[in-house]
Scaffold this active site. Structure first.
Site, PDB file in Angstrom:
ATOM      1  N   SER A   1       0.872  -1.186   0.000  1.00 33.08           N
ATOM      2  CA  SER A   1       0.000   0.000   0.000  1.00 33.08           C
ATOM      3  C   SER A   1       0.899   1.223   0.000  1.00 33.08           C
ATOM      4  CB  SER A   1      -0.865   0.018   1.262  1.00 33.08           C
ATOM      5  OG  SER A   1      -1.463   1.295   1.439  1.00 33.08           O
TER       6      SER A   1
ATOM      7  N   TYR B   1      -1.595  -1.103  10.279  1.00 33.23           N
ATOM      8  CA  TYR B   1      -1.816  -1.422   8.857  1.00 33.23           C
ATOM      9  C   TYR B   1      -0.625  -0.945   8.026  1.00 33.23           C
ATOM     10  CZ  TYR B   1      -3.880  -1.280   4.176  1.00 33.23           C
ATOM     11  OH  TYR B   1      -4.122  -1.461   2.829  1.00 33.23           O
TER      12      TYR B   1
HETATM   13  N1  LIG Z   1      -8.781  -0.212  -0.965  1.00 32.25           N
HETATM   14  C1  LIG Z   1      -7.729   0.544  -0.807  1.00 32.25           C
HETATM   15  O1  LIG Z   1      -7.825   1.787  -0.765  1.00 32.25           O
HETATM   16  C2  LIG Z   1      -6.360  -0.074  -0.698  1.00 32.25           C
HETATM   17  C3  LIG Z   1      -5.249   0.774  -0.758  1.00 32.25           C
HETATM   18  C4  LIG Z   1      -3.973   0.222  -0.684  1.00 32.25           C
HETATM   19  C5  LIG Z   1      -3.812  -1.145  -0.571  1.00 32.25           C
HETATM   20  N2  LIG Z   1      -4.914  -1.948  -0.511  1.00 32.25           N
HETATM   21  C6  LIG Z   1      -4.673  -3.392  -0.412  1.00 32.25           C
HETATM   22  O2  LIG Z   1      -5.243  -4.034  -1.528  1.00 32.25           O
HETATM   23  C7  LIG Z   1      -5.517  -5.410  -1.201  1.00 32.25           C
HETATM   24  C8  LIG Z   1      -6.918  -5.754  -1.663  1.00 32.25           C
HETATM   25  O3  LIG Z   1      -7.851  -4.997  -0.888  1.00 32.25           O
HETATM   26  P1  LIG Z   1      -9.183  -4.412  -1.515  1.00 32.25           P
HETATM   27  O4  LIG Z   1      -9.079  -2.941  -1.448  1.00 32.25           O
HETATM   28  O5  LIG Z   1      -9.482  -5.079  -2.809  1.00 32.25           O
HETATM   29  O6  LIG Z   1     -10.207  -4.839  -0.358  1.00 32.25           O
HETATM   30  P2  LIG Z   1     -11.441  -5.837  -0.337  1.00 32.25           P
HETATM   31  O7  LIG Z   1     -11.891  -5.833   1.073  1.00 32.25           O
HETATM   32  O8  LIG Z   1     -12.406  -5.474  -1.401  1.00 32.25           O
HETATM   33  O9  LIG Z   1     -10.790  -7.259  -0.696  1.00 32.25           O
HETATM   34  C9  LIG Z   1     -10.003  -7.980   0.235  1.00 32.25           C
HETATM   35  C10 LIG Z   1     -10.294  -9.463   0.050  1.00 32.25           C
HETATM   36  O10 LIG Z   1      -9.439 -10.209   0.950  1.00 32.25           O
HETATM   37  C11 LIG Z   1     -10.220 -11.246   1.515  1.00 32.25           C
HETATM   38  N3  LIG Z   1      -9.616 -11.686   2.791  1.00 32.25           N
HETATM   39  C12 LIG Z   1      -9.609 -11.027   3.993  1.00 32.25           C
HETATM   40  N4  LIG Z   1      -8.989 -11.773   4.922  1.00 32.25           N
HETATM   41  C13 LIG Z   1      -8.594 -12.924   4.304  1.00 32.25           C
HETATM   42  C14 LIG Z   1      -7.918 -14.090   4.743  1.00 32.25           C
HETATM   43  N5  LIG Z   1      -7.529 -14.238   6.024  1.00 32.25           N
HETATM   44  N6  LIG Z   1      -7.682 -15.072   3.837  1.00 32.25           N
HETATM   45  C15 LIG Z   1      -8.090 -14.946   2.547  1.00 32.25           C
HETATM   46  N7  LIG Z   1      -8.749 -13.865   2.079  1.00 32.25           N
HETATM   47  C16 LIG Z   1      -9.002 -12.871   2.956  1.00 32.25           C
HETATM   48  C17 LIG Z   1     -11.600 -10.638   1.709  1.00 32.25           C
HETATM   49  O11 LIG Z   1     -12.595 -11.632   1.887  1.00 32.25           O
HETATM   50  C18 LIG Z   1     -11.740  -9.845   0.414  1.00 32.25           C
HETATM   51  O12 LIG Z   1     -12.299 -10.636  -0.607  1.00 32.25           O
HETATM   52  C19 LIG Z   1      -5.301  -5.511   0.312  1.00 32.25           C
HETATM   53  O13 LIG Z   1      -4.036  -6.103   0.579  1.00 32.25           O
HETATM   54  C20 LIG Z   1      -5.311  -4.083   0.775  1.00 32.25           C
HETATM   55  O14 LIG Z   1      -4.588  -3.891   1.969  1.00 32.25           O
HETATM   56  C21 LIG Z   1      -6.169  -1.447  -0.582  1.00 32.25           C
END
Ligand SMILES: NC(=O)c1ccc[n+]([C@@H]2O[C@H](COP(=O)([O-])OP(=O)(O)OC[C@H]3O[C@@H](n4cnc5c(N)ncnc54)[C@H](O)[C@@H]3O)[C@@H](O)[C@H]2O)c1
Length: 245
Positions: free
Chosen positions: A134, A147
């Site tokens: 991130s 985080y």
């Molecule tokens: N959304 C943002 O603004 C943002 C910004 C920077 C980084 N990220 C990163 O991007 C990645 C994807 O996140 P997203 O934004 O698509 O969120 P999201 O919540 O839409 O997707 C996350 C997915 O991970 C799954 N998950 C959670 N815990 C789990 C586990 N223990 N085992 C297997 N699956 C699990 C959830 O069920 C979900 O489907 C993450 O690593 C997040 O930290 C997101």
């Protein structure tokens, strides 16, 4: 990506789903792994992927995911360790449970996935691992201390793995997204407008804009790129904005 075998963790939602869809559009065979069985099955059916319910925080489940995929398809070309969780709270109010959960999923999950896939890929002599960090890892946010720490750790882990695995034909990179409109964004009225304004580029990202970066790092076009952290954040961490004085 034609006929390549790709695992995407956290593939039921957000960036994971967008990555899985893009990989399939490029001809890959994709296995979605997610802790959410219902959503995982539904998404896999909708986009033509396979689904394996997996808790990435459990090393045994991650080993089973990888070995099962290799048994099914004969190889593993790309591992996207993307699943992640967030608990937003001031550091002084962050609970042990929230700390353990974020460290186990965000850092542990990436380590377990990189180790399991890395062993298979080192044996094959080829493969690409793309871990989701991130922009909060390099430019942390208030109320996201743990985080942000897990995401900085993902970048450091991945760079170290890139050095170790390069001689074995395996590349390891990270993607550092900025704010994306996914399931991770709190369901608060007006939040999208606030998030849009925080991005120099003027709007919070669609996950497909990140998936394009994942695809590049995973593909043969990126075959000289390893140990790299690709920040895609609309300029959010480029520097400070003017304050109008
Ligand atoms: N959304 C943002 O603004 C943002 C910004 C920077 C980084 N990220 C990163 O991007 C990645 C994807 O996140 P997203 O934004 O698509 O969120 P999201 O919540 O839409 O997707 C996350 C997915 O991970 C799954 N998950 C959670 N815990 C789990 C586990 N223990 N085992 C297997 N699956 C699990 C959830 O069920 C979900 O489907 C993450 O690593 C997040 O930290 C997101």
């Amino acid at each position: 990506m034609q006929d390549k075998v790709v695992i995407v963790t956290g593939g039921s939602s957000g960036l994971g789903r967008a990555t899985a869809e893009l990989m399939i559009a490029e001809g890959a065979r994709v296995v979605i792994a997610d802790i959410n069985g219902e959503a995982g099955e539904a998404v896999a059916n909708a986009i033509g992927a396979e689904f394996v319910r997996t808790d990435v925080g459990d090393p045994m489940e991650v080993e089973a995911l990888v070995s099962g995929t290799v048994a099914r398809f004969g190889q593993l070309d790309v591992m996207c360790n993307n699943a992640g969780v967030i608990a937003i709270a001031p550091v002084l109010e962050t609970t042990n449970e929230a700390f353990d959960h974020m460290v186990t999923v965000n850092f542990g999950g990436v380590f377990y996935g990189t180790r399991a896939a890395g062993r298979v890929m080192a044996e094959q002599g080829f493969g690409a691992i793309v871990n989701t960090a991130s922009n909060g890892g390099c430019s942390p946010s208030e109320d996201m201390a743990v985080y942000s720490g897990t995401k900085a750790a993902v970048v450091a882990l991945s760079k170290a793995c890139a050095i170790e695995l390069a001689p074995k034909g395996v590349r390891v990179n990270t993607i550092s997204p900025g704010t994306m409109l996914t399931g991770m964004v709190p369901d608060v009225e007006g939040i999208v407008e606030v998030l849009d304004k925080l991005q120099p580029i003027g709007y919070a990202a669609n996950p497909s804009q990140m998936a394009a970066g994942v695809l590049f790092l995973a593909s043969d076009e990126g075959n000289y790129v390893t140990g790299h952290d690709l920040v895609i954040d609309g300029g959010a961490t480029a520097g400070r904005r003017a304050v109008g004085v």
